[in-house]
Design a protein around this motif. Structure first.
Motif, PDB file in Angstrom:
ATOM      1  N   LYS A   9       0.658  -1.478   0.521  1.00 48.83           N
ATOM      2  CA  LYS A   9       0.412   0.220   0.157  1.00 48.83           C
ATOM      3  C   LYS A   9       0.403   2.187  -0.213  1.00 48.83           C
ATOM      4  O   LYS A   9       0.419   2.256  -0.854  1.00 48.83           O
ATOM      5  CB  LYS A   9      -1.555   0.030   1.247  1.00 48.83           C
ATOM      6  N   THR A  35     -12.732   6.333  -4.741  1.00 51.36           N
ATOM      7  CA  THR A  35     -12.997   5.735  -3.626  1.00 51.36           C
ATOM      8  C   THR A  35     -12.274   4.688  -2.598  1.00 51.36           C
ATOM      9  O   THR A  35     -11.073   3.953  -1.821  1.00 51.36           O
ATOM     10  CB  THR A  35     -14.354   5.617  -3.198  1.00 51.36           C
ATOM     11  N   THR A  36     -12.284   3.768  -4.240  1.00 51.21           N
ATOM     12  CA  THR A  36     -11.697   2.670  -4.128  1.00 51.21           C
ATOM     13  C   THR A  36     -10.232   2.322  -4.878  1.00 51.21           C
ATOM     14  O   THR A  36      -9.112   1.956  -4.273  1.00 51.21           O
ATOM     15  CB  THR A  36     -12.263   1.907  -6.146  1.00 51.21           C
ATOM     16  N   TRP A  38      -8.352   4.712  -3.750  1.00 48.15           N
ATOM     17  CA  TRP A  38      -8.232   5.235  -1.958  1.00 48.15           C
ATOM     18  C   TRP A  38      -8.027   4.450  -0.562  1.00 48.15           C
ATOM     19  O   TRP A  38      -7.267   4.255  -0.127  1.00 48.15           O
ATOM     20  CB  TRP A  38      -9.107   7.081  -1.379  1.00 48.15           C
ATOM     21  N   LYS A  39      -9.028   3.842  -1.457  1.00 57.94           N
ATOM     22  CA  LYS A  39      -9.053   1.767  -0.099  1.00 57.94           C
ATOM     23  C   LYS A  39      -8.095   1.811  -0.656  1.00 57.94           C
ATOM     24  O   LYS A  39      -7.290   0.420  -0.007  1.00 57.94           O
ATOM     25  CB  LYS A  39     -10.162   0.779  -0.608  1.00 57.94           C
ATOM     26  N   TRP A  40      -8.001   1.517  -2.459  1.00 61.57           N
ATOM     27  CA  TRP A  40      -5.746  -0.199  -1.872  1.00 61.57           C
ATOM     28  C   TRP A  40      -4.011   1.350  -1.668  1.00 61.57           C
ATOM     29  O   TRP A  40      -4.095   0.289  -1.093  1.00 61.57           O
ATOM     30  CB  TRP A  40      -5.562   0.668  -3.556  1.00 61.57           C
ATOM     31  N   LEU A  42      -5.144   1.740   1.240  1.00 60.39           N
ATOM     32  CA  LEU A  42      -5.001   1.717   2.563  1.00 60.39           C
ATOM     33  C   LEU A  42      -4.911  -0.044   3.005  1.00 60.39           C
ATOM     34  O   LEU A  42      -5.155  -0.488   4.128  1.00 60.39           O
ATOM     35  CB  LEU A  42      -6.862   2.204   3.013  1.00 60.39           C
ATOM     36  N   LYS A  44      -6.600  -2.297   1.427  1.00 65.49           N
ATOM     37  CA  LYS A  44      -7.377  -3.260   1.525  1.00 65.49           C
ATOM     38  C   LYS A  44      -7.554  -3.319  -0.870  1.00 65.49           C
ATOM     39  O   LYS A  44      -8.411  -3.922  -1.443  1.00 65.49           O
ATOM     40  CB  LYS A  44      -9.051  -2.515   1.241  1.00 65.49           C
TER      41      LYS A  44
END
Length: 211
Positions: A9, A35-36, A38-40, A42, A44
């Motif tokens: 990440k 948003t996806t 951004w989650k990468w 994090l 996820k």
């Protein structure tokens, strides 16, 4: 050496920032929302689909194996000043290989981080030529594999000779426009888009007389 989720990440975040991409821009390149993307960052990414992983690796210019934690990520190592003192100049570039530089010039952007290369161009503007010591200028590019719409880039298609074009991408369509009023735009669609390879973004031009 395998990468941990935390390391992966961080690699995604560092590469996104290095390339100057927003979450929206990265997401658009990968066919997801911001948003996806951004989650990468994090961590996820456990359930990331294979096609998205391929697009993400291409957008960040890293191996998909790095994102899987199988291959070690080895970043380019800048000089102590954060930039090389010299920039290699090429007469032409074929494919994505920077080989056989014809000269090295002083870096006119010592405070800007990144790697640079230059292309030697012939000046054909009759009003500009008398102001130069030669009819040659060096177009300087910052190495990067992605660019925002409207950016002037050095780009190759199917490993042919590099061109300087204005870059535009809309979903699965890439348009390369001439930098002057002369010439026709080039349009790539579908699988043709995969043959487009950006080498760098134009940051300026200098005369050989200045070096």
């Amino acid at each position: 050496m395998n990468q941990t989720v935390t390391e992966v990440k961080d690699i995604i975040k560092n590469r996104r920032l290095q390339l100057g991409l927003s979450y929206s821009e990265l997401g658009k390149m990968c066919g997801v929302d911001k948003t996806t993307a951004w989650k990468w960052e994090l961590g996820k990414i456990e359930n990331m689909k294979r096609d998205k992983m391929v697009l993400l690796s291409k957008a960040l210019d890293i191996s998909p194996l790095v994102l899987l934690g199988i291959e070690e990520y080895v970043p380019n190592h800048p000089s102590k000043s954060g930039n090389d003192d010299k920039i290699p100049v090429y007469q032409e570039i074929v494919g994505n290989q920077l080989k056989q530089a014809i000269a090295n010039i002083d870096n006119p952007y010592p405070h800007e981080k990144g790697e640079f290369f230059a292309l030697s161009l012939e000046v054909k503007d009759e009003q500009l030529t008398p102001l130069l010591s030669t009819n040659e200028v060096y177009a300087i590019f910052k190495k990067q594999s992605v660019a925002e719409n409207g950016a002037v880039v050095a780009v190759t298609i199917a490993n042919e000779k590099a061109m300087i074009k204005k870059f535009y991408k809309f979903d699965d369509v890439v348009v390369l426009r001439p930098t002057t009023e002369k010439g026709e735009p080039m349009t790539m669609v579908g699988e043709q888009v995969n043959e487009v390879c950006i080498l760098g973004k134009l940051v300026g031009m200098v005369s050989p007389f200045m070096n």
